[in-house]
Design a protein around this motif. Structure first.
Motif, short mmCIF file in Angstrom:
data_model
loop_
_atom_site.label_atom_id
_atom_site.label_comp_id
_atom_site.label_asym_id
_atom_site.label_seq_id
_atom_site.Cartn_x
_atom_site.Cartn_y
_atom_site.Cartn_z
N THR A 129 0.85 -1.18 0.00
CA THR A 129 0.00 0.00 0.00
C THR A 129 0.88 1.23 0.00
OG1 THR A 129 -1.74 1.17 1.17
CG2 THR A 129 -0.17 -0.02 2.53
N SER A 130 0.55 2.19 -0.80
CA SER A 130 1.39 3.38 -0.92
C SER A 130 1.16 4.33 0.23
CB SER A 130 1.07 4.08 -2.23
OG SER A 130 1.81 5.26 -2.34
N GLY A 131 2.23 4.88 0.78
CA GLY A 131 2.15 5.85 1.86
C GLY A 131 2.86 7.11 1.46
N SER A 132 2.80 8.13 2.32
CA SER A 132 3.42 9.41 1.98
C SER A 132 4.93 9.30 1.89
CB SER A 132 3.03 10.46 3.03
OG SER A 132 3.51 10.08 4.30
N GLY A 133 5.49 8.30 2.60
CA GLY A 133 6.94 8.17 2.59
C GLY A 133 7.41 6.99 1.78
N GLY A 134 6.56 6.39 0.95
CA GLY A 134 6.98 5.24 0.16
C GLY A 134 5.99 4.11 0.29
N TYR A 135 6.50 2.91 0.47
CA TYR A 135 5.64 1.75 0.53
C TYR A 135 5.79 1.02 1.84
CZ TYR A 135 4.81 2.27 -4.46
OH TYR A 135 4.44 2.75 -5.67
N SER A 136 4.70 0.46 2.32
CA SER A 136 4.75 -0.42 3.49
C SER A 136 4.07 -1.72 3.10
CB SER A 136 4.03 0.23 4.68
OG SER A 136 2.69 0.51 4.35
N THR A 137 4.54 -2.82 3.63
CA THR A 137 4.00 -4.13 3.24
C THR A 137 3.19 -4.74 4.36
OG1 THR A 137 5.95 -5.32 4.03
CG2 THR A 137 5.98 -4.56 1.76
N PHE A 138 2.20 -5.53 3.99
CA PHE A 138 1.45 -6.29 4.98
C PHE A 138 1.01 -7.59 4.31
CE2 PHE A 138 -1.41 -3.33 2.88
CZ PHE A 138 -2.45 -4.14 2.46
N ASN A 139 0.73 -8.59 5.10
CA ASN A 139 0.37 -9.90 4.56
C ASN A 139 -0.98 -9.84 3.85
OD1 ASN A 139 2.65 -11.19 5.59
ND2 ASN A 139 1.71 -11.39 7.60
N THR A 140 -1.11 -10.66 2.82
CA THR A 140 -2.38 -10.77 2.13
C THR A 140 -3.45 -11.28 3.09
OG1 THR A 140 -1.26 -11.30 0.06
CG2 THR A 140 -3.57 -11.90 0.20
N PRO A 141 -4.65 -10.73 3.05
CA PRO A 141 -5.70 -11.19 3.96
C PRO A 141 -5.87 -12.71 3.90
CG PRO A 141 -6.43 -9.26 2.76
CD PRO A 141 -5.10 -9.67 2.17
N THR A 142 -6.09 -13.32 5.05
CA THR A 142 -6.29 -14.76 5.11
C THR A 142 -7.53 -15.16 4.34
OG1 THR A 142 -5.24 -14.81 7.28
CG2 THR A 142 -6.57 -16.70 6.69
N LYS A 143 -8.56 -14.36 4.49
CA LYS A 143 -9.81 -14.67 3.77
C LYS A 143 -10.57 -13.37 3.56
CE LYS A 143 -13.98 -17.50 3.86
NZ LYS A 143 -14.78 -18.47 4.62
N GLY A 144 -10.79 -13.00 2.31
CA GLY A 144 -11.55 -11.80 2.01
C GLY A 144 -10.81 -10.53 2.41
N ASP A 145 -11.56 -9.46 2.60
CA ASP A 145 -10.97 -8.18 2.97
C ASP A 145 -10.51 -8.18 4.41
OD1 ASP A 145 -11.51 -7.19 0.45
OD2 ASP A 145 -13.48 -6.45 1.04
N LEU A 146 -9.52 -7.32 4.69
CA LEU A 146 -9.12 -7.13 6.08
C LEU A 146 -10.24 -6.45 6.85
CD1 LEU A 146 -6.09 -6.31 4.41
CD2 LEU A 146 -5.51 -6.65 6.81
N GLU A 147 -10.37 -6.82 8.11
CA GLU A 147 -11.33 -6.14 8.97
C GLU A 147 -10.68 -4.90 9.58
OE1 GLU A 147 -12.80 -8.85 11.88
OE2 GLU A 147 -14.02 -9.98 10.45
N GLY A 148 -11.49 -3.89 9.85
CA GLY A 148 -10.97 -2.68 10.47
C GLY A 148 -10.27 -1.79 9.46
N SER A 149 -9.51 -0.83 9.97
CA SER A 149 -8.84 0.14 9.11
C SER A 149 -7.51 0.56 9.72
CB SER A 149 -9.72 1.37 8.91
OG SER A 149 -9.04 2.39 8.20
N MET A 150 -6.55 0.86 8.87
CA MET A 150 -5.26 1.36 9.34
C MET A 150 -5.30 2.88 9.58
SD MET A 150 -2.85 1.38 5.93
CE MET A 150 -3.31 -0.26 5.38
N TYR A 151 -6.42 3.49 9.25
CA TYR A 151 -6.52 4.95 9.35
C TYR A 151 -7.36 5.37 10.56
CZ TYR A 151 -4.98 4.36 4.57
OH TYR A 151 -4.28 3.97 3.46
N SER A 152 -6.98 6.48 11.18
CA SER A 152 -7.79 7.01 12.27
C SER A 152 -9.11 7.54 11.72
CB SER A 152 -7.03 8.11 13.01
OG SER A 152 -6.65 9.14 12.13
N ASN A 153 -9.07 8.04 10.49
CA ASN A 153 -10.26 8.41 9.72
C ASN A 153 -9.99 8.03 8.28
OD1 ASN A 153 -10.03 10.79 11.96
ND2 ASN A 153 -12.18 10.29 11.56
N ASP A 154 -10.87 7.26 7.69
CA ASP A 154 -10.67 6.82 6.30
C ASP A 154 -10.77 7.97 5.31
OD1 ASP A 154 -10.24 4.10 6.86
OD2 ASP A 154 -12.39 3.72 6.98
N LYS A 155 -11.50 8.99 5.68
CA LYS A 155 -11.78 10.11 4.77
C LYS A 155 -10.55 11.00 4.60
CE LYS A 155 -14.85 14.15 4.47
NZ LYS A 155 -15.95 14.88 5.17
#
Length: 214
Positions: free
Chosen positions: A20-46
């Motif tokens: 996923t692209s970030g303001s400072g480059g790229y960060s990696t995370f594992n592919t979801p085990t099943k379907g979409d990831l739950e929750g959000s990495m953002y304090s506000n998605d907007k």
């Protein structure tokens, strides 16, 4: 051969990763085990309109609480410096890019939310999200648990006058000692009002009071 190919394909899918692209480059995370990831990495998605040090900024941003980064809607990069104040207008939040010591006493630089402002003392909090890896059911008796983002408990910091930002003490005694000859007065106030140093709403009231006596 078809069975072997299917097994290899499944293993390849589980072990892969996405970016996923970030303001400072790229960060990696594992592919979801099943379907979409739950929750959000953002304090506000907007994405929010932005002011930096009181001036309008052309970009729109949102705070990535997993990587402690500001992400721009157009994937552009902007290098913030220590002391920069960022007002995210649409979500009504003010961030400070600051140097401070974390809970492990490590010197770090990152974004803190200004929870309560004042002439003498200010309250900040650190928003943090962690990634929790799920698991795949190995039999019909097991349950597949999806990967998810989990919001961690906010950590509070304070700044007295223009001194360095420090971790807010968890005990009333240690907190009161920060205020010199006002120590007894502060302790009496905390006891009388049964103020919690772990609850943001209580802390805001306490900091309002402190700004009247310091």
């Amino acid at each position: 051969m078809k069975l072997i190919f299917a097994v290899l394909l499944t293993l390849s899918t589980i072990s892969s990763f996405s970016q996923t692209s970030g303001s400072g480059g790229y960060s990696t995370f594992n592919t979801p085990t099943k379907g979409d990831l739950e929750g959000s990495m953002y304090s506000n998605d907007k994405f929010s309109t932005l002011k930096v040090n009181g001036e309008d900024h052309t970009g729109k941003v949102r705070y990535n609480a997993l990587d402690d980064k500001m992400e721009f809607s157009d994937n552009s990069f902007y290098g913030f410096k220590t002391g920069d104040e960022l007002n995210l207008i649409d979500v009504k939040k003010k961030y400070l890019y600051a140097d401070y010591k974390d809970v492990k006493e490590n010197n770090v630089s990152g974004f803190l939310v200004e929870s309560q402002s004042g002439k003498k003392i200010r309250l900040y909090k650190k928003e943090k999200v962690k990634f929790v890896k799920g698991s795949v059911a190995k039999s019909s008796y097991d349950k597949t648990i999806p990967d998810k983002y989990v919001k961690e408990k906010d950590v509070f910091f304070l700044r007295i006058n223009d001194e360095e930002i420090t971790l807010l003490p968890s005990s009333r005694k240690d907190f009161s000692k920060l205020f010199g000859d006002k120590e007894k007065e502060v302790m009496d106030y905390l006891k009388k009002n049964n103020s919690s140093l772990n609850a943001e709403n209580d802390l805001k009231i306490v900091f309002n009071y402190l700004n009247t006596i310091l």
